[in-house]
Design a protein around this motif. Structure first.
Motif, mmCIF file in Angstrom:
data_model
loop_
_atom_site.group_PDB
_atom_site.id
_atom_site.type_symbol
_atom_site.label_atom_id
_atom_site.label_comp_id
_atom_site.label_asym_id
_atom_site.label_seq_id
_atom_site.Cartn_x
_atom_site.Cartn_y
_atom_site.Cartn_z
ATOM 1 N N PHE B 81 39.084 -3.342 7.990
ATOM 2 C CA PHE B 81 39.426 -4.190 6.953
ATOM 3 C C PHE B 81 39.705 -3.816 5.774
ATOM 4 C CE2 PHE B 81 36.746 -5.885 10.510
ATOM 5 C CZ PHE B 81 37.785 -7.179 10.870
ATOM 6 N N PRO B 82 41.245 -4.674 5.091
ATOM 7 C CA PRO B 82 41.120 -4.418 4.096
ATOM 8 C C PRO B 82 40.136 -5.029 3.067
ATOM 9 C CG PRO B 82 42.979 -5.939 4.581
ATOM 10 C CD PRO B 82 42.000 -5.633 5.236
ATOM 11 N N GLU B 83 40.605 -4.097 2.053
ATOM 12 C CA GLU B 83 39.661 -4.958 0.551
ATOM 13 C C GLU B 83 39.152 -6.439 0.362
ATOM 14 O OE1 GLU B 83 38.033 -2.536 -1.237
ATOM 15 O OE2 GLU B 83 38.609 -0.801 0.076
ATOM 16 N N GLY B 84 38.694 -6.892 -0.451
ATOM 17 C CA GLY B 84 38.261 -7.948 -0.324
ATOM 18 C C GLY B 84 37.607 -8.760 1.054
ATOM 19 N N ALA B 85 38.084 -8.379 2.383
ATOM 20 C CA ALA B 85 37.809 -8.880 3.745
ATOM 21 C C ALA B 85 36.313 -9.095 3.433
ATOM 22 C CB ALA B 85 37.748 -8.404 4.314
ATOM 23 N N PHE B 86 36.171 -10.861 3.567
ATOM 24 C CA PHE B 86 34.461 -11.700 3.388
ATOM 25 C C PHE B 86 34.390 -11.999 4.472
ATOM 26 C CE2 PHE B 86 33.868 -11.653 -1.073
ATOM 27 C CZ PHE B 86 32.440 -11.985 -1.096
ATOM 28 N N ILE B 87 33.094 -11.656 5.105
ATOM 29 C CA ILE B 87 32.952 -12.224 6.206
ATOM 30 C C ILE B 87 31.387 -12.867 6.051
ATOM 31 C CG2 ILE B 87 32.122 -11.687 9.141
ATOM 32 C CD1 ILE B 87 34.282 -9.761 8.841
ATOM 33 N N ALA B 88 31.626 -14.040 7.165
ATOM 34 C CA ALA B 88 29.635 -15.382 6.895
ATOM 35 C C ALA B 88 29.300 -14.835 8.026
ATOM 36 C CB ALA B 88 29.840 -16.227 5.655
ATOM 37 N N ARG B 89 27.908 -15.109 7.673
ATOM 38 C CA ARG B 89 27.278 -15.481 9.080
ATOM 39 C C ARG B 89 27.097 -16.778 8.776
ATOM 40 N NH1 ARG B 89 22.662 -16.178 9.579
ATOM 41 N NH2 ARG B 89 21.619 -14.205 9.814
ATOM 42 N N LEU B 90 26.577 -18.299 9.784
ATOM 43 C CA LEU B 90 25.600 -18.905 9.133
ATOM 44 C C LEU B 90 25.224 -19.067 10.969
ATOM 45 C CD1 LEU B 90 28.489 -19.920 8.628
ATOM 46 C CD2 LEU B 90 27.778 -21.379 7.714
ATOM 47 N N ALA B 91 23.818 -19.466 10.483
ATOM 48 C CA ALA B 91 22.971 -20.484 11.766
ATOM 49 C C ALA B 91 22.579 -21.635 11.900
ATOM 50 C CB ALA B 91 22.145 -18.548 11.839
ATOM 51 N N TRP B 92 21.910 -21.526 12.440
ATOM 52 C CA TRP B 92 20.965 -23.040 12.729
ATOM 53 C C TRP B 92 20.465 -23.236 13.903
ATOM 54 C CZ3 TRP B 92 26.588 -23.159 12.871
ATOM 55 C CH2 TRP B 92 27.398 -23.449 12.010
ATOM 56 N N GLU B 93 19.655 -23.854 13.861
ATOM 57 C CA GLU B 93 18.255 -24.064 14.901
ATOM 58 C C GLU B 93 18.787 -24.545 16.386
ATOM 59 O OE1 GLU B 93 14.570 -26.257 12.741
ATOM 60 O OE2 GLU B 93 16.293 -27.153 13.440
ATOM 61 N N TYR B 94 18.898 -23.891 17.097
ATOM 62 C CA TYR B 94 19.181 -24.211 18.732
ATOM 63 C C TYR B 94 18.779 -25.348 19.272
ATOM 64 C CZ TYR B 94 20.945 -22.646 23.290
ATOM 65 O OH TYR B 94 21.658 -22.111 24.844
ATOM 66 N N LEU B 95 18.768 -26.201 19.827
ATOM 67 C CA LEU B 95 17.916 -27.686 20.070
ATOM 68 C C LEU B 95 19.107 -27.383 21.190
ATOM 69 C CD1 LEU B 95 17.644 -28.717 16.926
ATOM 70 C CD2 LEU B 95 16.417 -27.894 17.743
ATOM 71 N N PRO B 96 18.223 -28.662 22.367
ATOM 72 C CA PRO B 96 18.463 -29.459 23.791
ATOM 73 C C PRO B 96 19.105 -30.439 22.868
ATOM 74 C CG PRO B 96 15.950 -29.016 24.033
ATOM 75 C CD PRO B 96 16.618 -28.424 22.531
ATOM 76 N N SER B 97 20.373 -30.372 23.266
ATOM 77 C CA SER B 97 20.368 -32.530 23.059
ATOM 78 C C SER B 97 20.251 -33.242 23.921
ATOM 79 C CB SER B 97 22.107 -32.347 22.046
ATOM 80 O OG SER B 97 23.093 -33.564 22.054
ATOM 81 N N GLU B 98 19.582 -34.277 23.701
ATOM 82 C CA GLU B 98 19.219 -34.896 24.744
ATOM 83 C C GLU B 98 20.360 -36.042 24.822
ATOM 84 O OE1 GLU B 98 17.069 -35.117 26.239
ATOM 85 O OE2 GLU B 98 15.954 -33.223 25.532
ATOM 86 N N GLU B 99 21.433 -36.607 24.260
ATOM 87 C CA GLU B 99 22.094 -37.429 23.582
ATOM 88 C C GLU B 99 23.072 -36.623 24.651
ATOM 89 O OE1 GLU B 99 23.539 -39.374 19.860
ATOM 90 O OE2 GLU B 99 24.418 -37.666 19.840
ATOM 91 N N ASN B 100 23.232 -35.821 24.220
ATOM 92 C CA ASN B 100 24.420 -35.264 24.997
ATOM 93 C C ASN B 100 23.961 -34.738 26.320
ATOM 94 O OD1 ASN B 100 25.918 -35.014 22.226
ATOM 95 N ND2 ASN B 100 25.906 -32.598 23.204
ATOM 96 N N ASN B 101 23.076 -34.705 27.174
ATOM 97 C CA ASN B 101 22.491 -34.465 28.186
ATOM 98 C C ASN B 101 23.100 -35.967 28.475
ATOM 99 O OD1 ASN B 101 22.139 -31.978 27.921
ATOM 100 N ND2 ASN B 101 19.851 -31.989 27.948
ATOM 101 N N LYS B 102 21.791 -36.652 28.328
ATOM 102 C CA LYS B 102 22.677 -38.423 28.866
ATOM 103 C C LYS B 102 24.723 -38.167 29.166
ATOM 104 C CE LYS B 102 20.987 -42.865 27.220
ATOM 105 N NZ LYS B 102 20.984 -43.307 25.905
#
Lengths: 173, 173
Positions: B81-102
């Motif tokens: 990767f070239p100089e100045g390349a920036f990579i970010a890792r974001l993360a969120w709780e892994y939750l079942p979605s009752e709304e989507n399941n419905k």
């Protein structure tokens, strides 16, 4: 053999035409729903709204992206979404990563494989897409738009989430 | 005599310069790794690289974003990767979605909840972060950088993936 094939083709065409006529009639005074037939350029550069995993027959890991209009509305909590808001749903095969598992020292990591389940879009245009809640729906497989018969299922499902202007996905900060 | 003094002066100057060079070299090798202590502004607007799910104690669903330099390199398949390349890792709780399941009519949908497991970054600066493969590593919990002792574990693990310049995540089209 050739004749049977043609007959089957004709039967399918008639069946689809009949379905479309019924669908158009059901929407009452409104015209038959319109669907988006072109992939919005540059969508892969849009900002991330959120991510999800679908089990079952979908079996994918997915990302929801939005154009600037959509993401601004999300961040400001604006419902309904303004005209021109575009939301994209990308999905990839849900695959265990042996490479990551080795690094973590245990089996736990799932990553994105090849694109799967097409690419979907919703665009807010209240006039043009009045018959489908002001949203134009789109689904593309390998760059080709899905048949209208397939697209009929989008709006009835999204219409269940009226309180968030037909958008299931919430913004992930 | 005057000439000898000058020669001695020159010799001393040379010796000091040599000592400084050796000291600098030694401190370069022995110096404790540097870590990134400030969150890069605007990272939430960066482009999506890919997504993943981690089971186990992490139990999150995550997104990897990149700045323009990083995403361009990914798309062009440029390694390192070239100089100045920036990579970010974001993360969120892994939750079942009752709304989507419905909506789907079956239990299958997992969505992102609150942010969890902090936010992580890697930035390419070959000189500044020479001790850690040319990458500066960062981890923030609630905006605060993690302790250096915690950060020591980043490089040894990423160093296992030398063939991709220490970056595990592949680009998802």
């Amino acid at each position: 053999m050739k004749q049977i094939t043609l007959s089957l083709g004709a039967a399918v065409t008639l069946a689809v035409a009949a379905f479309m006529a019924i669908a158009a009639g059901k929407s009452g005074e409104d015209a038959a729903p319109l669907f988006v037939k072109e992939i919005p350029p540059g969508y892969r550069d849009w900002k991330l709204i959120s991510v999800a995993h679908e089990e079952g027959t979908l079996n994918d890991i997915r990302a929801i992206l939005g154009n600037d209009v959509a993401v601004k509305a999300y961040r400001e909590g604006k419902i309904p979404f303004p005209e021109g808001a575009f939301i994209a749903r990308l999905a990839w095969e849900y695959l265990p990563s042996e490479e990551n598992n080795k690094a973590f020292g245990r089996r736990q990591s799932f990553v994105a494989g090849h694109p799967t389940n097409g690419v979907q879009f919703m665009v807010k245009d209240s006039k043009k897409y009045a018959a489908t809640g002001g949203w134009g729906f789109a689904h593309f497989d390998d760059g080709k738009p899905a048949a209208d018969a397939f697209m009929q299922s989008c709006f009835p499902c999204h219409d269940a989430i009226k309180s968030r202007d037909l958008i299931f996905t919430r913004y992930s900060p």
